[in-house]
Design an enzyme around this catalytic site. Structure first.
Site, PDB file in Angstrom:
ATOM      1  N   ASP A   1       8.476   8.286   4.981  1.00  0.00           N
ATOM      2  CA  ASP A   1       7.667   7.145   4.551  1.00  0.00           C
ATOM      3  C   ASP A   1       6.409   7.700   3.874  1.00  0.00           C
ATOM      4  OD1 ASP A   1       6.316   4.637   4.404  1.00  0.00           O
ATOM      5  OD2 ASP A   1       7.360   3.918   6.172  1.00  0.00           O
TER       6      ASP A   1
ATOM      7  N   ASN B   1       4.133  -1.010  -3.347  1.00  0.00           N
ATOM      8  CA  ASN B   1       4.375  -0.319  -2.077  1.00  0.00           C
ATOM      9  C   ASN B   1       3.917   1.128  -2.158  1.00  0.00           C
ATOM     10  OD1 ASN B   1       5.738  -0.457   0.657  1.00  0.00           O
ATOM     11  ND2 ASN B   1       6.796   1.308  -0.210  1.00  0.00           N
TER      12      ASN B   1
ATOM     13  N   ARG C   1       7.425  -6.242  -4.971  1.00  0.00           N
ATOM     14  CA  ARG C   1       6.044  -6.089  -4.530  1.00  0.00           C
ATOM     15  C   ARG C   1       5.659  -4.627  -4.650  1.00  0.00           C
ATOM     16  NH1 ARG C   1       5.537  -3.519   0.323  1.00  0.00           N
ATOM     17  NH2 ARG C   1       7.172  -3.670   1.894  1.00  0.00           N
TER      18      ARG C   1
ATOM     19  N   GLU D   1      14.183  -7.283  -1.083  1.00  0.00           N
ATOM     20  CA  GLU D   1      15.510  -7.109  -0.491  1.00  0.00           C
ATOM     21  C   GLU D   1      15.934  -5.648  -0.431  1.00  0.00           C
ATOM     22  OE1 GLU D   1      17.188  -9.563   0.896  1.00  0.00           O
ATOM     23  OE2 GLU D   1      15.550 -10.936   0.380  1.00  0.00           O
TER      24      GLU D   1
END
Length: 288
Positions: free
Chosen positions: A198, A102, A100, A120
Protein backbone atom coordinates in the site's frame (compact mmCIF):
# COMPACT_ATOMS: atom_id res chain seq x y z
CA UNK A 1 14.59 -8.44 12.67
CA UNK A 2 11.00 -8.15 13.92
CA UNK A 3 9.61 -5.32 16.07
CA UNK A 4 6.11 -4.79 17.42
CA UNK A 5 4.56 -1.36 16.86
CA UNK A 6 2.84 0.46 19.71
CA UNK A 7 -0.65 1.93 19.48
CA UNK A 8 -0.50 5.69 20.16
CA UNK A 9 -4.11 6.80 19.50
CA UNK A 10 -7.62 5.50 19.84
CA UNK A 11 -9.47 4.42 16.71
CA UNK A 12 -9.84 7.94 15.30
CA UNK A 13 -10.22 7.31 11.56
CA UNK A 14 -12.29 5.16 9.24
CA UNK A 15 -9.53 4.85 6.64
CA UNK A 16 -6.32 6.56 7.79
CA UNK A 17 -3.81 6.98 4.95
CA UNK A 18 -1.00 9.16 3.65
CA UNK A 19 0.78 10.19 6.88
CA UNK A 20 3.23 13.08 6.66
CA UNK A 21 5.29 14.86 9.33
CA UNK A 22 4.20 18.52 9.39
CA UNK A 23 7.23 20.61 10.35
CA UNK A 24 5.15 23.81 10.63
CA UNK A 25 3.22 22.38 13.58
CA UNK A 26 5.65 19.70 14.75
CA UNK A 27 2.89 17.10 14.49
CA UNK A 28 1.78 14.19 12.35
CA UNK A 29 -0.95 14.73 9.77
CA UNK A 30 -2.76 12.14 7.68
CA UNK A 31 -5.98 11.79 5.72
CA UNK A 32 -9.18 10.04 6.75
CA UNK A 33 -9.47 9.27 3.09
CA UNK A 34 -13.03 8.10 2.65
CA UNK A 35 -14.48 10.64 5.11
CA UNK A 36 -13.01 13.74 3.47
CA UNK A 37 -10.89 14.99 6.36
CA UNK A 38 -7.32 15.56 7.45
CA UNK A 39 -6.39 14.62 11.01
CA UNK A 40 -3.52 16.03 13.06
CA UNK A 41 -2.39 14.30 16.24
CA UNK A 42 -0.40 15.67 19.17
CA UNK A 43 2.15 14.02 21.43
CA UNK A 44 -0.52 12.83 23.85
CA UNK A 45 -2.60 11.07 21.22
CA UNK A 46 -5.16 13.85 21.04
CA UNK A 47 -6.32 14.96 17.63
CA UNK A 48 -8.14 17.57 15.58
CA UNK A 49 -9.98 17.11 12.30
CA UNK A 50 -9.56 19.54 9.41
CA UNK A 51 -12.42 19.17 6.94
CA UNK A 52 -11.82 19.51 3.20
CA UNK A 53 -14.26 20.58 0.43
CA UNK A 54 -14.61 17.05 -0.91
CA UNK A 55 -15.92 13.68 0.25
CA UNK A 56 -12.43 12.27 -0.45
CA UNK A 57 -9.08 13.47 0.91
CA UNK A 58 -6.48 11.20 -0.65
CA UNK A 59 -3.12 12.78 0.28
CA UNK A 60 -1.43 15.97 1.45
CA UNK A 61 2.03 17.47 1.37
CA UNK A 62 3.44 20.75 2.69
CA UNK A 63 3.72 23.59 0.22
CA UNK A 64 6.84 25.70 -0.20
CA UNK A 65 6.13 28.96 1.60
CA UNK A 66 3.41 27.45 3.79
CA UNK A 67 0.11 25.69 3.42
CA UNK A 68 -0.58 22.43 1.64
CA UNK A 69 -1.43 20.60 -1.55
CA UNK A 70 -4.29 18.13 -1.04
CA UNK A 71 -5.68 15.35 -3.23
CA UNK A 72 -9.48 15.66 -3.50
CA UNK A 73 -12.00 13.28 -5.03
CA UNK A 74 -11.45 14.25 -8.66
CA UNK A 75 -8.76 16.92 -8.44
CA UNK A 76 -6.22 18.90 -6.46
CA UNK A 77 -6.67 21.59 -3.80
CA UNK A 78 -4.26 24.25 -2.55
CA UNK A 79 -4.08 26.19 0.72
CA UNK A 80 -1.72 28.84 2.05
CA UNK A 81 -2.94 28.66 5.64
CA UNK A 82 -1.52 25.90 7.84
CA UNK A 83 -4.99 25.15 9.21
CA UNK A 84 -6.19 24.67 5.61
CA UNK A 85 -9.02 27.14 6.18
CA UNK A 86 -8.50 28.58 2.69
CA UNK A 87 -8.25 25.21 0.91
CA UNK A 88 -9.96 25.23 -2.49
CA UNK A 89 -9.93 22.94 -5.49
CA UNK A 90 -7.66 24.37 -8.20
CA UNK A 91 -7.45 21.51 -10.70
CA UNK A 92 -9.94 18.92 -11.95
CA UNK A 93 -8.17 15.80 -13.17
CA UNK A 94 -11.18 13.88 -14.50
CA UNK A 95 -14.97 14.03 -14.67
CA UNK A 96 -15.55 10.26 -14.39
CA UNK A 97 -17.66 9.70 -11.25
CA UNK A 98 -16.45 6.11 -11.12
CA UNK A 99 -12.93 7.26 -10.23
CA UNK A 100 -11.28 8.95 -7.27
CA UNK A 101 -7.74 10.05 -6.47
CA UNK A 102 -5.63 7.76 -4.30
CA UNK A 103 -2.24 8.64 -2.81
CA UNK A 104 0.64 10.63 -4.22
CA UNK A 105 3.70 12.63 -3.34
CA UNK A 106 6.14 15.31 -4.48
CA UNK A 107 9.44 14.74 -6.24
CA UNK A 108 12.77 16.49 -5.49
CA UNK A 109 11.89 19.15 -8.07
CA UNK A 110 8.67 20.03 -6.20
CA UNK A 111 6.22 18.53 -8.69
CA UNK A 112 3.14 16.59 -7.60
CA UNK A 113 2.56 12.97 -8.70
CA UNK A 114 -0.96 11.83 -7.84
CA UNK A 115 -2.62 8.51 -8.60
CA UNK A 116 -6.24 7.50 -8.99
CA UNK A 117 -8.33 4.33 -8.92
CA UNK A 118 -11.81 3.13 -9.81
CA UNK A 119 -14.28 2.85 -6.92
CA UNK A 120 -14.92 -0.69 -8.19
CA UNK A 121 -11.15 -1.33 -8.33
CA UNK A 122 -11.40 -2.04 -12.05
CA UNK A 123 -8.24 -3.61 -13.42
CA UNK A 124 -6.22 -1.22 -15.59
CA UNK A 125 -8.41 1.83 -14.87
CA UNK A 126 -5.85 3.69 -12.71
CA UNK A 127 -3.48 6.44 -13.83
CA UNK A 128 -0.77 8.62 -12.30
CA UNK A 129 -0.83 12.37 -13.01
CA UNK A 130 1.92 14.97 -12.89
CA UNK A 131 1.14 18.55 -11.95
CA UNK A 132 3.79 21.27 -11.82
CA UNK A 133 1.60 23.88 -10.13
CA UNK A 134 -0.67 26.85 -10.90
CA UNK A 135 -0.42 28.02 -14.50
CA UNK A 136 0.27 24.51 -15.81
CA UNK A 137 -2.01 21.73 -16.97
CA UNK A 138 -1.86 18.31 -15.30
CA UNK A 139 -0.47 15.51 -17.47
CA UNK A 140 -1.08 11.77 -17.43
CA UNK A 141 2.34 10.36 -16.56
CA UNK A 142 1.40 6.69 -16.93
CA UNK A 143 -1.73 4.55 -16.89
CA UNK A 144 -2.88 0.93 -16.98
CA UNK A 145 -2.57 0.44 -13.22
CA UNK A 146 -5.38 -0.70 -10.89
CA UNK A 147 -4.76 0.97 -7.50
CA UNK A 148 -2.03 3.62 -7.84
CA UNK A 149 -0.60 3.89 -4.36
CA UNK A 150 2.47 4.98 -2.38
CA UNK A 151 5.30 6.82 -4.13
CA UNK A 152 8.66 7.98 -2.78
CA UNK A 153 12.19 8.97 -3.82
CA UNK A 154 15.69 7.86 -2.84
CA UNK A 155 17.82 10.24 -0.75
CA UNK A 156 19.88 11.28 -3.79
CA UNK A 157 16.76 11.74 -5.92
CA UNK A 158 17.99 9.33 -8.59
CA UNK A 159 15.33 6.66 -8.02
CA UNK A 160 11.56 6.60 -7.44
CA UNK A 161 9.51 3.77 -5.91
CA UNK A 162 5.80 3.16 -6.46
CA UNK A 163 3.12 0.60 -5.62
CA UNK A 164 0.25 -0.67 -7.75
CA UNK A 165 -1.31 -2.59 -4.87
CA UNK A 166 -2.95 -5.63 -6.56
CA UNK A 167 0.26 -6.54 -8.42
CA UNK A 168 2.08 -7.36 -5.17
CA UNK A 169 5.06 -5.51 -6.60
CA UNK A 170 7.13 -2.49 -5.62
CA UNK A 171 8.25 -0.84 -8.85
CA UNK A 172 11.48 1.14 -9.11
CA UNK A 173 12.12 3.87 -11.69
CA UNK A 174 15.07 5.98 -12.66
CA UNK A 175 14.19 9.58 -11.86
CA UNK A 176 14.95 12.09 -14.60
CA UNK A 177 15.01 15.69 -13.31
CA UNK A 178 13.01 16.88 -16.35
CA UNK A 179 10.71 13.95 -17.15
CA UNK A 180 10.29 12.38 -13.70
CA UNK A 181 10.12 8.60 -13.14
CA UNK A 182 11.21 6.61 -16.23
CA UNK A 183 12.20 3.01 -17.05
CA UNK A 184 9.91 1.13 -14.59
CA UNK A 185 11.01 -2.32 -13.45
CA UNK A 186 10.29 -4.74 -10.62
CA UNK A 187 12.12 -3.97 -7.39
CA UNK A 188 10.47 -6.44 -4.98
CA UNK A 189 7.64 -8.93 -5.38
CA UNK A 190 5.75 -9.60 -2.16
CA UNK A 191 4.12 -13.02 -1.66
CA UNK A 192 0.33 -12.76 -1.72
CA UNK A 193 -0.02 -14.36 1.72
CA UNK A 194 2.12 -11.53 3.20
CA UNK A 195 -0.37 -8.82 2.25
CA UNK A 196 -0.59 -6.21 -0.50
CA UNK A 197 1.82 -3.24 -0.82
CA UNK A 198 0.00 0.00 0.00
CA UNK A 199 1.70 3.25 1.09
CA UNK A 200 5.50 3.51 1.25
CA UNK A 201 8.29 5.74 2.49
CA UNK A 202 12.07 5.84 2.03
CA UNK A 203 14.51 6.28 4.92
CA UNK A 204 17.76 8.26 5.01
CA UNK A 205 19.74 5.09 4.21
CA UNK A 206 17.75 4.59 1.01
CA UNK A 207 15.74 1.63 2.29
CA UNK A 208 12.08 1.29 1.35
CA UNK A 209 9.35 0.74 3.95
CA UNK A 210 5.99 -0.46 2.64
CA UNK A 211 2.71 -1.04 4.47
CA UNK A 212 1.16 -4.45 3.78
CA UNK A 213 -2.60 -4.15 3.64
CA UNK A 214 -4.10 -7.41 4.85
CA UNK A 215 -0.73 -8.49 6.18
CA UNK A 216 -0.59 -6.87 9.67
CA UNK A 217 2.92 -5.61 8.97
CA UNK A 218 5.30 -3.07 7.48
CA UNK A 219 8.35 -4.40 5.62
CA UNK A 220 11.70 -2.68 5.17
CA UNK A 221 13.72 -3.52 2.05
CA UNK A 222 17.34 -2.52 1.51
CA UNK A 223 18.24 -0.63 -1.69
CA UNK A 224 19.23 -4.05 -3.06
CA UNK A 225 15.76 -5.45 -2.37
CA UNK A 226 16.60 -7.56 0.69
CA UNK A 227 13.97 -7.80 3.44
CA UNK A 228 15.78 -6.46 6.52
CA UNK A 229 13.04 -5.63 9.02
CA UNK A 230 9.43 -6.48 9.80
CA UNK A 231 7.17 -4.30 11.95
CA UNK A 232 4.23 -6.30 13.33
CA UNK A 233 0.82 -4.80 14.16
CA UNK A 234 -2.26 -6.31 15.82
CA UNK A 235 -4.65 -5.28 13.01
CA UNK A 236 -4.76 -6.41 9.40
CA UNK A 237 -5.38 -3.34 7.25
CA UNK A 238 -2.07 -1.48 7.34
CA UNK A 239 -2.25 1.43 4.92
CA UNK A 240 0.85 3.63 4.99
CA UNK A 241 3.90 4.76 6.98
CA UNK A 242 6.21 7.75 7.33
CA UNK A 243 9.02 8.99 9.56
CA UNK A 244 8.44 11.86 11.94
CA UNK A 245 9.28 13.41 15.27
CA UNK A 246 11.83 16.18 15.89
CA UNK A 247 14.65 13.85 14.84
CA UNK A 248 12.67 11.95 12.18
CA UNK A 249 13.45 8.74 14.06
CA UNK A 250 9.88 7.47 14.69
CA UNK A 251 8.01 5.46 12.10
CA UNK A 252 4.30 6.31 12.19
CA UNK A 253 1.88 3.77 10.73
CA UNK A 254 -1.75 4.31 9.67
CA UNK A 255 -4.48 1.66 9.68
CA UNK A 256 -8.02 1.29 8.38
CA UNK A 257 -11.48 0.17 9.48
CA UNK A 258 -12.84 0.00 5.93
CA UNK A 259 -15.36 -2.86 5.55
CA UNK A 260 -14.92 -3.96 9.17
CA UNK A 261 -17.94 -4.56 11.44
CA UNK A 262 -18.03 -2.32 14.51
CA UNK A 263 -17.21 -5.22 16.84
CA UNK A 264 -14.24 -6.49 14.84
CA UNK A 265 -10.65 -5.29 15.38
CA UNK A 266 -11.51 -2.36 17.66
CA UNK A 267 -7.93 -1.07 17.41
CA UNK A 268 -8.17 -0.67 13.62
CA UNK A 269 -8.30 2.97 12.54
CA UNK A 270 -5.64 3.83 15.13
CA UNK A 271 -2.16 5.22 14.60
CA UNK A 272 0.86 3.14 15.61
CA UNK A 273 4.52 4.05 16.04
CA UNK A 274 7.92 2.43 16.50
CA UNK A 275 11.54 3.60 16.78
CA UNK A 276 13.35 1.29 14.34
CA UNK A 277 16.88 2.65 14.78
CA UNK A 278 17.06 4.57 11.49
CA UNK A 279 15.93 8.03 10.47
CA UNK A 280 13.69 9.23 7.71
CA UNK A 281 13.86 12.32 5.54
CA UNK A 282 11.94 15.57 5.58
CA UNK A 283 8.86 15.29 3.36
CA UNK A 284 9.41 16.69 -0.11
CA UNK A 285 7.35 19.87 -0.46
CA UNK A 286 5.17 21.03 -3.34
CA UNK A 287 6.80 23.87 -5.23
CA UNK A 288 3.64 25.30 -6.81
Amino acid sequence: MTIKAQRITDSIAHHAEGPVWWAATGRLRFVDMLHGAIIEIDDGGGHQRLEVPSRIASMLRPRVGGGAVVGLENGIGLARQEDLSDLEQIVTLFEDSGLRTNEGGCDPQGRLWLGDMAYEKTEGASSVYRWDGPGTEPQTAWDGATIANGIGWSPDGDLAYWNDTPTGQITVFDHDPERGPVDPRAFVRIPEDAGHPDGLTVDAEGAIWTALNGGSAVHRYSPEGELTEVIELPVRQITACTFGGPDLDRLFITTSRENLPDDEEPAAGSIYAVEPGVRGMQPLAFGG
